[in-house]
Design a protein around this motif. Structure first.
Motif, PDB file in Angstrom:
ATOM      1  N   VAL A  38       0.858  -1.190   0.000  1.00  0.00           N
ATOM      2  CA  VAL A  38       0.000   0.000   0.000  1.00  0.00           C
ATOM      3  C   VAL A  38       0.886   1.229   0.000  1.00  0.00           C
ATOM      4  O   VAL A  38       2.064   1.182   0.327  1.00  0.00           O
ATOM      5  N   ALA A  39       0.304   2.345  -0.377  1.00  0.00           N
ATOM      6  CA  ALA A  39       1.057   3.585  -0.492  1.00  0.00           C
ATOM      7  C   ALA A  39       1.491   4.104   0.866  1.00  0.00           C
ATOM      8  O   ALA A  39       0.850   3.858   1.887  1.00  0.00           O
ATOM      9  N   ASP A  40       2.593   4.859   0.858  1.00  0.00           N
ATOM     10  CA  ASP A  40       2.979   5.638   2.015  1.00  0.00           C
ATOM     11  C   ASP A  40       2.749   7.116   1.693  1.00  0.00           C
ATOM     12  O   ASP A  40       2.085   7.461   0.707  1.00  0.00           O
ATOM     13  N   GLY A  41       3.275   8.016   2.532  1.00  0.00           N
ATOM     14  CA  GLY A  41       3.125   9.439   2.266  1.00  0.00           C
ATOM     15  C   GLY A  41       1.678   9.899   2.291  1.00  0.00           C
ATOM     16  O   GLY A  41       0.815   9.285   2.936  1.00  0.00           O
ATOM     17  N   PHE A  42       1.402  10.991   1.612  1.00  0.00           N
ATOM     18  CA  PHE A  42       0.051  11.551   1.625  1.00  0.00           C
ATOM     19  C   PHE A  42      -0.980  10.609   0.997  1.00  0.00           C
ATOM     20  O   PHE A  42      -2.163  10.671   1.329  1.00  0.00           O
ATOM     21  N   ALA A  43      -0.569   9.729   0.100  1.00  0.00           N
ATOM     22  CA  ALA A  43      -1.516   8.767  -0.465  1.00  0.00           C
ATOM     23  C   ALA A  43      -2.001   7.760   0.555  1.00  0.00           C
ATOM     24  O   ALA A  43      -2.970   7.039   0.310  1.00  0.00           O
ATOM     25  N   SER A  44      -1.352   7.690   1.716  1.00  0.00           N
ATOM     26  CA  SER A  44      -1.767   6.758   2.766  1.00  0.00           C
ATOM     27  C   SER A  44      -2.783   7.360   3.734  1.00  0.00           C
ATOM     28  O   SER A  44      -3.329   6.654   4.583  1.00  0.00           O
ATOM     29  N   VAL A  45      -3.037   8.651   3.617  1.00  0.00           N
ATOM     30  CA  VAL A  45      -3.882   9.348   4.589  1.00  0.00           C
ATOM     31  C   VAL A  45      -5.362   9.074   4.310  1.00  0.00           C
ATOM     32  O   VAL A  45      -5.811   9.083   3.161  1.00  0.00           O
ATOM     33  N   ASN A  46      -6.126   8.833   5.365  1.00  0.00           N
ATOM     34  CA  ASN A  46      -7.567   8.621   5.236  1.00  0.00           C
ATOM     35  C   ASN A  46      -8.261   9.976   5.083  1.00  0.00           C
ATOM     36  O   ASN A  46      -8.205  10.823   5.980  1.00  0.00           O
ATOM     37  N   ALA A  47      -8.931  10.176   3.959  1.00  0.00           N
ATOM     38  CA  ALA A  47      -9.605  11.446   3.690  1.00  0.00           C
ATOM     39  C   ALA A  47     -10.504  11.278   2.477  1.00  0.00           C
ATOM     40  O   ALA A  47     -10.370  10.333   1.693  1.00  0.00           O
ATOM     41  N   LEU A  48     -11.446  12.199   2.332  1.00  0.00           N
ATOM     42  CA  LEU A  48     -12.332  12.238   1.166  1.00  0.00           C
ATOM     43  C   LEU A  48     -13.057  10.909   0.959  1.00  0.00           C
ATOM     44  O   LEU A  48     -13.373  10.518  -0.171  1.00  0.00           O
ATOM     45  N   GLY A  49     -13.331  10.203   2.058  1.00  0.00           N
ATOM     46  CA  GLY A  49     -14.048   8.941   1.978  1.00  0.00           C
ATOM     47  C   GLY A  49     -13.209   7.767   1.536  1.00  0.00           C
ATOM     48  O   GLY A  49     -13.742   6.667   1.321  1.00  0.00           O
ATOM     49  N   GLN A  50     -11.900   7.957   1.413  1.00  0.00           N
ATOM     50  CA  GLN A  50     -11.010   6.889   0.954  1.00  0.00           C
ATOM     51  C   GLN A  50      -9.965   6.621   2.030  1.00  0.00           C
ATOM     52  O   GLN A  50      -9.280   7.535   2.490  1.00  0.00           O
ATOM     53  N   ASN A  51      -9.824   5.367   2.432  1.00  0.00           N
ATOM     54  CA  ASN A  51      -8.880   4.986   3.477  1.00  0.00           C
ATOM     55  C   ASN A  51      -7.585   4.495   2.851  1.00  0.00           C
ATOM     56  O   ASN A  51      -7.419   3.313   2.552  1.00  0.00           O
ATOM     57  N   GLY A  52      -6.664   5.404   2.643  1.00  0.00           N
ATOM     58  CA  GLY A  52      -5.390   5.057   2.043  1.00  0.00           C
ATOM     59  C   GLY A  52      -5.521   4.693   0.576  1.00  0.00           C
ATOM     60  O   GLY A  52      -6.571   4.895  -0.051  1.00  0.00           O
ATOM     61  N   THR A  53      -4.437   4.173   0.011  1.00  0.00           N
ATOM     62  CA  THR A  53      -4.404   3.816  -1.412  1.00  0.00           C
ATOM     63  C   THR A  53      -3.891   2.396  -1.553  1.00  0.00           C
ATOM     64  O   THR A  53      -2.737   2.101  -1.230  1.00  0.00           O
ATOM     65  N   TYR A  54      -4.760   1.507  -2.017  1.00  0.00           N
ATOM     66  CA  TYR A  54      -4.405   0.092  -2.173  1.00  0.00           C
ATOM     67  C   TYR A  54      -4.805  -0.448  -3.541  1.00  0.00           C
ATOM     68  O   TYR A  54      -4.656  -1.636  -3.822  1.00  0.00           O
ATOM     69  N   GLY A  55      -5.317   0.410  -4.413  1.00  0.00           N
ATOM     70  CA  GLY A  55      -5.582   0.021  -5.796  1.00  0.00           C
ATOM     71  C   GLY A  55      -6.645  -1.041  -5.929  1.00  0.00           C
ATOM     72  O   GLY A  55      -7.656  -1.034  -5.238  1.00  0.00           O
ATOM     73  N   GLY A  56      -6.394  -2.001  -6.810  1.00  0.00           N
ATOM     74  CA  GLY A  56      -7.400  -3.011  -7.128  1.00  0.00           C
ATOM     75  C   GLY A  56      -7.257  -4.308  -6.383  1.00  0.00           C
ATOM     76  O   GLY A  56      -7.764  -5.345  -6.833  1.00  0.00           O
ATOM     77  N   ARG A  57      -6.603  -4.310  -5.217  1.00  0.00           N
ATOM     78  CA  ARG A  57      -6.300  -5.568  -4.531  1.00  0.00           C
ATOM     79  C   ARG A  57      -7.545  -6.369  -4.165  1.00  0.00           C
ATOM     80  O   ARG A  57      -7.464  -7.579  -3.975  1.00  0.00           O
ATOM     81  N   ASP A  58      -8.714  -5.718  -4.046  1.00  0.00           N
ATOM     82  CA  ASP A  58      -9.939  -6.442  -3.697  1.00  0.00           C
ATOM     83  C   ASP A  58     -10.619  -7.075  -4.908  1.00  0.00           C
ATOM     84  O   ASP A  58     -11.655  -7.737  -4.766  1.00  0.00           O
TER      85      ASP A  58
END
Length: 355
Positions: free
Chosen positions: A53-73
């Motif tokens: 999963v992403a680090d940095g600002f892409a990891s922050v929970n905001a705008l209804g999205q909890n971090g950045t993990y792409g299409g893993r689901d």
């Protein structure tokens, strides 16, 4: 609103490039894909890349999205044709899309419109996008673009005003991780982060052989939060990056290199424009003209950077922000950045393997 903007950084896993950096510091000889192990004794990094999963600002929970993990689901699919790549990249469902061949864009300059909840990853070092790239539009979120070579939409005009053909263009997207790619020789920009794109992390990429590498802005708002770390800017004239109107711009452990005696000469390095607040840490500037510049309206805090054979403007001023108020991170020593970044950036065999 400030509480939402701060969010909560996801508990991050150190990704391959960081592991390689740690090995280099320890004096090990393991290279990407050659025995490098993930943190915590979890086994070869090749076995765990889908969980990264992403680090940095892409990891922050905001705008209804909890971090950045792409299409893993979603399902994992392997593509070797433009038709299949476009089919899955534009689909409404989540996908991990493994690019296992060199795919040529038709027509030249085409930018595939990527939908939310996607991971597009090169299979080892074989995933290439030739003559075009990707576009992420307004509201598109939770996208990972990783381990790809995106190259060669160049049309023969160095400062091309006719062909807006980027490797990656983002217009109003959020929660995007651009990692371990080789971006080069495009007609326009390598990365254009535009129109309030936010919660973006750009890490461990090679940006090279281009007039305009990484432009950020095209907005009068100052709302974007962006992390840029462990990237190799080499043989790039401008936008390294040019960062306009960014609320929080955190740059660290980047390597900016302008080789002497070549046809490409840098005009500037990191540039804080407009109302940007920038924190610049432990980066290494080699041979660059005007390595760090800022507008009078911007604030820029420098800490621990190294400058070798640079000339011209090298500026800082004002107060910015504390990145650790938003997420955790660790710094590599600036004097080790050239070896760490040159060996650990770009596509690697340890990412995208499906066997």
């Amino acid at each position: 609103m400030e509480a939402e903007r701060r969010g909560v950084g996801r508990g991050r896993r150190r990704v391959l490039g960081v592991a390689v950096g740690a090995l280099a510091l320890a004096g090990a000889v393991a290279l990407p894909g050659q025995g490098a192990f993930a943190e915590g004794g979890r086994g070869p990094a090749a076995a765990s890349w889908k969980a990264d999963v992403a680090d940095g600002f892409a990891s922050v929970n905001a705008l209804g999205q909890n971090g950045t993990y792409g299409g893993r689901d979603g399902r994992t699919v392997t593509v070797r044709t433009l038709a299949d790549l476009e089919k899955y990249a534009t689909a409404p469902e989540p996908y991990v899309i493994v690019v296992a061949a060199a795919i040529t864009m038709d027509p030249k300059g085409k930018e595939i419109k990527v939908a939310s909840d996607k991971t597009i990853v090169g299979s080892g070092t074989s995933g290439q996008i030739v003559g075009g790239g990707f576009f992420l539009g307004q509201g598109v979120h939770n996208v990972i673009l990783r381990n790809l070579t995106i190259r060669d939409s160049y049309e023969g005009t160095w400062n091309d005003k006719e062909h807006d053909w980027d490797a990656i263009q983002l217009d109003g997207a959020h929660h995007v991780w651009i990692d371990h790619n080789d971006l080069r020789h495009m007609a326009d920009g390598l990365i254009d982060s535009r129109k309030d794109t936010t919660y973006l992390t750009v890490s461990w990429n090679r940006l090279q052989q281009n007039n305009k590498s990484f432009g950020i802005g095209w907005t009068e708002n100052t709302t974007a939060d962006i992390t840029i770390h462990h990237n190799w800017f080499r043989e790039s004239e401008q936008r390294n990056p040019s960062a306009d109107n960014i609320a929080h711009a955190h740059l660290y452990n980047n390597y900016l290199q302008d080789d002497p005696g070549t046809d490409i000469n840098s005009s500037y390095g990191n540039y804080a424009r407009g109302n940007t607040r920038m924190v610049l840490e432990n980066s290494y500037f080699q041979g660059f003209k005007n390595p760090v510049i800022k507008d009078g309206t911007a604030t820029l805090v420098q800490r621990g950077n190294v400058f070798v054979n640079t000339s011209g403007r090298n500026e800082s001023g004002g107060t910015a922000f504390d990145p650790k108020a938003y997420y955790s991170y660790s710094l590599d020593p600036a004097d080790r950045v050239p070896s760490i970044v040159s060996s650990g950036s770009g596509p690697t065999t340890a990412i995208g393997a499906t066997g």
